[in-house]
Design a protein around this motif. Sequence first.
Motif, PDB file in Angstrom:
ATOM      1  N   THR B 197      -3.293  27.370  43.764  1.00 12.76           N
ATOM      2  CA  THR B 197      -4.585  27.026  43.197  1.00 12.76           C
ATOM      3  C   THR B 197      -4.674  27.384  41.721  1.00 12.76           C
ATOM      4  O   THR B 197      -5.646  27.102  41.046  1.00 12.76           O
ATOM      5  N   PRO B 259      -5.186  14.109  42.783  1.00 11.68           N
ATOM      6  CA  PRO B 259      -5.921  13.151  41.942  1.00 11.68           C
ATOM      7  C   PRO B 259      -7.092  13.806  41.226  1.00 11.68           C
ATOM      8  O   PRO B 259      -7.371  13.490  40.068  1.00 11.68           O
ATOM      9  N   ALA B 260      -7.773  14.732  41.893  1.00 12.59           N
ATOM     10  CA  ALA B 260      -8.900  15.410  41.253  1.00 12.59           C
ATOM     11  C   ALA B 260      -8.427  16.220  40.065  1.00 12.59           C
ATOM     12  O   ALA B 260      -9.023  16.196  38.990  1.00 12.59           O
ATOM     13  N   GLN B 261      -7.315  16.950  40.251  1.00 16.47           N
ATOM     14  CA  GLN B 261      -6.820  17.772  39.164  1.00 16.47           C
ATOM     15  C   GLN B 261      -6.335  16.916  38.003  1.00 16.47           C
ATOM     16  O   GLN B 261      -6.529  17.250  36.844  1.00 16.47           O
ATOM     17  N   ALA B 264      -8.544  15.618  35.124  1.00 16.09           N
ATOM     18  CA  ALA B 264      -8.852  16.467  33.978  1.00 16.09           C
ATOM     19  C   ALA B 264      -7.862  16.234  32.846  1.00 16.09           C
ATOM     20  O   ALA B 264      -8.014  16.770  31.761  1.00 16.09           O
ATOM     21  N   ARG B 276       1.018  20.896  29.786  1.00 17.28           N
ATOM     22  CA  ARG B 276       0.366  20.981  31.086  1.00 17.28           C
ATOM     23  C   ARG B 276       1.261  20.361  32.154  1.00 17.28           C
ATOM     24  O   ARG B 276       1.195  20.734  33.324  1.00 17.28           O
TER      25      ARG B 276
END
Lengths: 293, 452, 282
Positions: B197, B259-261, B264, B276
């Motif tokens: 996480t 996909p959510a991460q 960003a 990143r």
Amino acid sequence: MGKLQARWGILFALPAILGFLIWNLGPMIASFVISFTNWSIAGRPSFINFENYKKIFDDFVFKKSLSVTFYYAVGSVFVGLVVALFWALLLNRNIIGQALFRTAFFLPAITPAIASSMIWLWLFNPTFGLLNSILDTLGLPPLEWIYNEKQVIPSFILMSIWGVGYTITIFLAGLQGIPQHLYEAVEIDGGSWWDKFRHVTVPMISPVIFFNLVMGLIGALQAGFAQAYIMTRGGPNYASMFYSYYVYLNAFEYGKMGYSCALSTIFSFMLFGLTILVFKTSPYWVYYEALRK
Amino acid sequence: MKRKTFMLIVVWFLLVSFVGTAEAIDLTFTHWGGNLEIDAIKKMCEKYTKEHPGVNIKPLFVPWDQYVQKLSAMISGGTPPQVGYVMETEALEWAEKGVLLDILPLIEKESDPSVKLKNRLRSIWWLYGGGKKTLGTSVAAEVMITWYNKEIFDKEGVPYPPTDPNKWTWNQFVETAVKLTVDKNGKHPNEPGFDPTKIERFGVTFGNWYMVWFPFIWSNGGDLCDESGKIAKINKPEAVDALQNLCDLIYKYHVAPTPAQSSALPSYSIALQTGRVAMAIDGQWTLQELGQLEKQGKLKLGVAPLPKFKRPVTAVIGTPIGIYADAVKDSDTLKAAWEFYKWITNSESAIDLVRCGLWMPIQTWWYTDPKYIQKWLDPEIHPSEYKAAVISYAYRYAKPAPTYYLKNFAQINDIMYQELSNAFNGKVTVQEACNRIAEKIKPLLVGRYDKP
Amino acid sequence: MELKERTSRKLENTIVYAFLFIGLIVYILPFAWLVRSSFMDISQIFIQPPEWIPKPFQWQNYPKALTAMPFFRYLINTLIILISVEFGTLLTSSTVAFSFSRLKWRGRDIFFFLILTTLMIPYTVILIPTFLLWKYLGGINTFLPLTVPAWFGGGAFNIFLLRQFFSTIPYELDEAAYLDGATPWQVLWKITVPLSKPGLITVGVFTFMGVWGDLLGPIVYLNDSSKYTLAVGLTTFMSAYTTQWNYLMAASTAIIVPPIVLYFIGQRFFVEGIVLTGLREG
């Protein structure tokens, strides 16, 4: 007098009536007729009668889209009305920096969609987003927001709170028309702020509440296009497949303009019905000083 | 005196209006793009107009989001542009309905080699009418590849990916990604105490769309449907395994963002540059942005082919340029449009866009002739391994995306996206998602444009 | 008694200001993000968690963004459309709304509802038929499709809005004027309109926003990119695959400054009591 009024009435309304006949009626009829064809922009249309409408009944996306859109509309209109009225009442008071506050609340409504979508993608981000950080500091578990099919519509309803700038403005304008002496009368009778609100404010601005309700419903039911197009593509799992987006996809991406017109016709009839219903309730709660009956 | 001057002016106007406009043919060229593309196209059109008296090219920029609506309006109104970009989702449909011109007859009569069938990459021709007609080619041949940040590889002591597509296997790829992924405490996914996480740097990132799905499905021997385009194969093991492997990168090996991460990180170039992510599976067109970062000295860019399962393959995609039939009914206009079409789709004319990394050229000699390769490569922009990892790779192993041939692909693609996003969000297994896709696309699989 | 009243009033005010301050921060957040991004380098815009101070201040985002598109040309085009639409809308929507709220004639409510139905048809399916209509009228590649409809009532939204506002004014005023021999035209402009400043300003401001941000209209009807408007100019920073965020943010900020200033000035007229006072007593 009545006859004179009637003549002036029709004359004054003429621009809009003519406008309707020239710019609106034709295209409306056209889209209705196209719904009975298989036109796809390219090539000649041919009539297929009720084929499109039959297909709609078996279309799972149509059903999903309709429920998603109504869910969003009901949620955002009522939340929006309450929130907008709340802010309007506060912004109506004699506060320092009133101009600044009022303008600030209007800002999100005029920020270009592409910019505000990026901000919301950040706010909703499960890992870095501000909203989950806030939840974290409050000791609450993080949410998935627009990445979760059960949370995506509530997320968009939350987002619509930022867009109430127009509604606030209309309420503010409406509040200006309330004669001060009515408030004074309540004070003299020993009433509290709630009495003022219930017996003076609300009835006096009920025409404007009515407007915001009707326009809010009509608007929210056709909204969601930008959110779906930019942020979620109608997902996850069709949970944000707003009707206006599905109509667009069929018309311009799937090459099914006929089907799109059918979808649109069904929807328009639903809207007519809903609006008539709301109008029928208006004599019970909307107070017009002078709506000539 | 005044009267004479006045008469002279009038006569001059008349002459100019006769001579000036009598011969000139106006060609409207519609296109989309960002600033760079708009400027480049504007310059190209000005150059062409100057070099071809009698023809006036009017570039008309239409934003991509509104392009299909604008063109639809123009087409229904009977006034489409003469030449212009075509939305990939509509191209073949419009061609079949006669909106776009079949240029095969024109090609056969033509002597200019740059437009001949065999002289352009085979994978980028848009065929319809059972394969007997064509509306032309894509204006560029963009393939999917692996971009990476060399500095991160150096830092972690990991060898660069091989440029030979036969040697870059999936397992090796996963191992590399594991070595490059670190969490906030500097731990790798295969070390105890690794916190999925709190990942600081992802080994790889990729988007959730068809240009990523298909190369890997094909590499594993699978496909969306069979050769005829009528039977679904997306739920067969070859396809499911490939997609499951992609999913595993996120949830099993923790080397890729959810996909959510990844929402960003809206731009892969920035994600690579800021460290990143170490690798990004993306299109060649990103070089336009990456190149700028290289020039500013902010990024040591590396490029490699896509990792393979069973065989090396990549997907190719590119905006087609077409001639709109209703606008060239007049034979003079048709001739002028054809000449312009040949010129604008000759990659030589768009050399600026090729060199800056936005477009990959479409004539075959750019991939085989060292003279042309040298023209193509800008040492400040193209990494040293570009020739092997991209040029040769694309020439030998690029397969056209289903947009080039499958009917109803736009709708099928949307269905795939909805179902697969459930899998990539970790909600369902890939097998489940593919089963549902196979079920839902049954009525849409009606065949291919390029097969009878 | 007095003290109690004063402290409860103080408490009331504190609560009000508290809410307003929280609201201010919450509502200004998107705009703040927009502005701080407009001064940043692309690589800094998306750093997580976000940084709020640009390091370094990229002032050149603005001149670069504004020269990347023909800014002044687009501004002029937008203003031309805007002036026509503002006049047409304010003039005709007032007239029409007056008819629907303060005059009585047969079929009035049916026509009103008919006009409302124009809001219930998704734009997608109306786009091409309306385009074909304008082609037939010869308005393609002109500003006509973008301005002429405003002179025919200004749209159902504005008509409905003003109808509601007009209907809050007591009818006694009209009656008195009619008794004095005034015509409805005079009543409209001498009585109703002056008493409806907030409503009219609202229509004016909203119409401004509509024209300023209209994207699809100019694109569909214009065939010369030299005729495009500011909203279209903004899209040149977005392409199918990449977006120049820093320039886009700078241009967006520059473009919403006039609407913000307009709103700031306009809301000054939203002051209670300037509309009606002591009418009942009269």
